[in-house]
Design a protein around this motif. Sequence first.
Motif, mmCIF file in Angstrom:
data_model
loop_
_atom_site.group_PDB
_atom_site.id
_atom_site.type_symbol
_atom_site.label_atom_id
_atom_site.label_comp_id
_atom_site.label_asym_id
_atom_site.label_seq_id
_atom_site.Cartn_x
_atom_site.Cartn_y
_atom_site.Cartn_z
ATOM 1 N N PHE A 1 47.626 25.459 16.784
ATOM 2 C CA PHE A 1 47.110 25.548 15.423
ATOM 3 C C PHE A 1 46.631 26.970 15.131
ATOM 4 O O PHE A 1 46.334 27.750 16.048
ATOM 5 C CB PHE A 1 45.971 24.551 15.186
ATOM 6 C CG PHE A 1 44.797 24.671 16.126
ATOM 7 C CD1 PHE A 1 43.700 25.478 15.816
ATOM 8 C CD2 PHE A 1 44.770 23.974 17.324
ATOM 9 C CE1 PHE A 1 42.622 25.593 16.672
ATOM 10 C CE2 PHE A 1 43.693 24.072 18.196
ATOM 11 C CZ PHE A 1 42.616 24.881 17.868
ATOM 12 N N THR A 2 46.589 27.279 13.857
ATOM 13 C CA THR A 2 46.002 28.520 13.359
ATOM 14 C C THR A 2 44.854 28.147 12.433
ATOM 15 O O THR A 2 44.475 26.970 12.326
ATOM 16 C CB THR A 2 47.047 29.357 12.606
ATOM 17 O OG1 THR A 2 47.486 28.634 11.445
ATOM 18 C CG2 THR A 2 48.255 29.669 13.491
ATOM 19 N N ALA B 1 47.019 26.098 9.672
ATOM 20 C CA ALA B 1 48.203 25.274 9.918
ATOM 21 C C ALA B 1 48.124 24.668 11.307
ATOM 22 O O ALA B 1 47.389 25.146 12.172
ATOM 23 C CB ALA B 1 49.474 26.104 9.770
ATOM 24 N N GLU B 2 48.919 23.607 11.514
ATOM 25 C CA GLU B 2 48.896 22.911 12.799
ATOM 26 C C GLU B 2 50.288 22.392 13.122
ATOM 27 O O GLU B 2 51.015 21.937 12.242
ATOM 28 C CB GLU B 2 47.910 21.745 12.759
ATOM 29 C CG GLU B 2 47.723 21.040 14.090
ATOM 30 C CD GLU B 2 46.539 20.085 14.070
ATOM 31 O OE1 GLU B 2 46.360 19.363 15.072
ATOM 32 O OE2 GLU B 2 45.797 20.075 13.080
ATOM 33 N N VAL C 1 53.677 26.681 12.523
ATOM 34 C CA VAL C 1 53.162 27.994 12.932
ATOM 35 C C VAL C 1 54.248 28.916 13.487
ATOM 36 O O VAL C 1 54.099 30.140 13.485
ATOM 37 C CB VAL C 1 52.026 27.852 13.968
ATOM 38 C CG1 VAL C 1 50.882 27.017 13.406
ATOM 39 C CG2 VAL C 1 52.527 27.235 15.267
ATOM 40 N N HIS C 2 55.340 28.333 13.969
ATOM 41 C CA HIS C 2 56.418 29.141 14.561
ATOM 42 C C HIS C 2 57.060 30.033 13.509
ATOM 43 O O HIS C 2 57.416 29.594 12.417
ATOM 44 C CB HIS C 2 57.462 28.204 15.159
ATOM 45 C CG HIS C 2 58.680 28.898 15.676
ATOM 46 N ND1 HIS C 2 58.644 29.731 16.775
ATOM 47 C CD2 HIS C 2 59.972 28.899 15.247
ATOM 48 C CE1 HIS C 2 59.871 30.205 17.002
ATOM 49 N NE2 HIS C 2 60.684 29.711 16.084
ATOM 50 N N ARG D 1 55.671 32.432 11.856
ATOM 51 C CA ARG D 1 54.768 32.832 10.777
ATOM 52 C C ARG D 1 53.679 33.756 11.324
ATOM 53 O O ARG D 1 53.374 33.731 12.511
ATOM 54 C CB ARG D 1 54.145 31.600 10.120
ATOM 55 C CG ARG D 1 55.168 30.746 9.367
ATOM 56 C CD ARG D 1 54.600 29.401 8.969
ATOM 57 N NE ARG D 1 55.517 28.658 8.111
ATOM 58 C CZ ARG D 1 56.553 27.961 8.527
ATOM 59 N NH1 ARG D 1 56.827 27.905 9.831
ATOM 60 N NH2 ARG D 1 57.321 27.304 7.677
ATOM 61 N N ALA E 1 49.707 35.027 11.481
ATOM 62 C CA ALA E 1 48.366 34.450 11.392
ATOM 63 C C ALA E 1 47.416 35.365 12.147
ATOM 64 O O ALA E 1 47.805 35.992 13.140
ATOM 65 C CB ALA E 1 48.324 33.046 11.991
ATOM 66 N N LEU F 1 46.090 32.420 16.757
ATOM 67 C CA LEU F 1 46.831 31.189 17.024
ATOM 68 C C LEU F 1 46.311 30.595 18.322
ATOM 69 O O LEU F 1 46.183 31.311 19.321
ATOM 70 C CB LEU F 1 48.327 31.476 17.115
ATOM 71 C CG LEU F 1 49.253 30.284 17.383
ATOM 72 C CD1 LEU F 1 50.566 30.458 16.634
ATOM 73 C CD2 LEU F 1 49.546 30.118 18.882
ATOM 74 N N TRP G 1 54.461 34.940 15.015
ATOM 75 C CA TRP G 1 54.277 34.298 16.306
ATOM 76 C C TRP G 1 55.525 33.507 16.689
ATOM 77 O O TRP G 1 56.087 32.780 15.864
ATOM 78 C CB TRP G 1 53.079 33.345 16.277
ATOM 79 C CG TRP G 1 51.769 34.031 16.079
ATOM 80 C CD1 TRP G 1 51.008 34.044 14.940
ATOM 81 C CD2 TRP G 1 51.048 34.806 17.047
ATOM 82 N NE1 TRP G 1 49.870 34.780 15.135
ATOM 83 C CE2 TRP G 1 49.863 35.266 16.420
ATOM 84 C CE3 TRP G 1 51.292 35.162 18.369
ATOM 85 C CZ2 TRP G 1 48.924 36.051 17.067
ATOM 86 C CZ3 TRP G 1 50.366 35.950 19.028
ATOM 87 C CH2 TRP G 1 49.195 36.385 18.388
#
Length: 279
Positions: A183-184, A187-188, A193-194, A196, A198, A201, A224
């Motif tokens: 998660f960030t 987002a989870e 999250v892949h 993107r 942030a 993370l 990430w």
Amino acid sequence: MTPPLVLRCAGRAVGHYVHPADLPARLSPRPYLHPVTTLRGTPVTEERPADHLHHLGVSIAVPDVAGRNFWGGRTFVRDQGPTELDNHGEQRHTGFKLRDPDGFVEDLVWTSAGTVLLRERRTVAVTPLTADAWALDLTFALTNPGGDEVSIGSPATNGRPGAGYGGFFWRAPKDPDGPPDVFTEGAEGEDAVHGRTAGWLALRGRDWTLVFAGATADTRRDPWFVRTGEYPGVGSSLAWAARLPVPAGGTVVRRVVTVVADGRLDRAAAAALVRKALS
């Protein structure tokens, strides 16, 4: 093999920096950190797992530097797919500028087929945060020593969508309970999250949490690369969608700070430790 450099935090061994002498060429020999542990001694890295033998704990690994493979394993070839090629490079240690129990400064060369493509200055520091957490601060500076531009690519820039990996990479161990959470701040889940960007993370296992944070503006712009379902791994991508040029004499610098914590952190606790680690 040279004896590993043992990194310590609050008097406890939390990481071993290894210069392997026995890795086959197809694993792209390079120094790496393994094992890395929490303060309670829980391992949070994996070395040469059966699913990806070229995953080596915490390392700097790039699948395409001017067409040479510094990641290990097969090379993704456009319109052909993953292909076994004799194109593997090696990161060679040339000397320590500093070597202490809480960190080091190291010089390396990235060489392939007798040619030095990059020179690297790598800086690693260990910082205590709380009774249950510490931070690994890793900076790498890649300099092009030649007279022509060198570019850094990835499977994504060579035609494999979503596979923009290359740069800092942390392979975590598999938990018997199943894939870790990721998660960030906003987002989870792997899909969310892949690929993107942030500010930080988090990867959370059964009894450990890793929180990765870009510590420079350039690093924060890198998306990430995240895997949890296939295997647990996180990287910060140098060439997610386009090749990264390194001009003659130019230098690319990235810095990733990783919080290594015992227990299962929630968002608030992860964010608080990142702020402390970056302060």
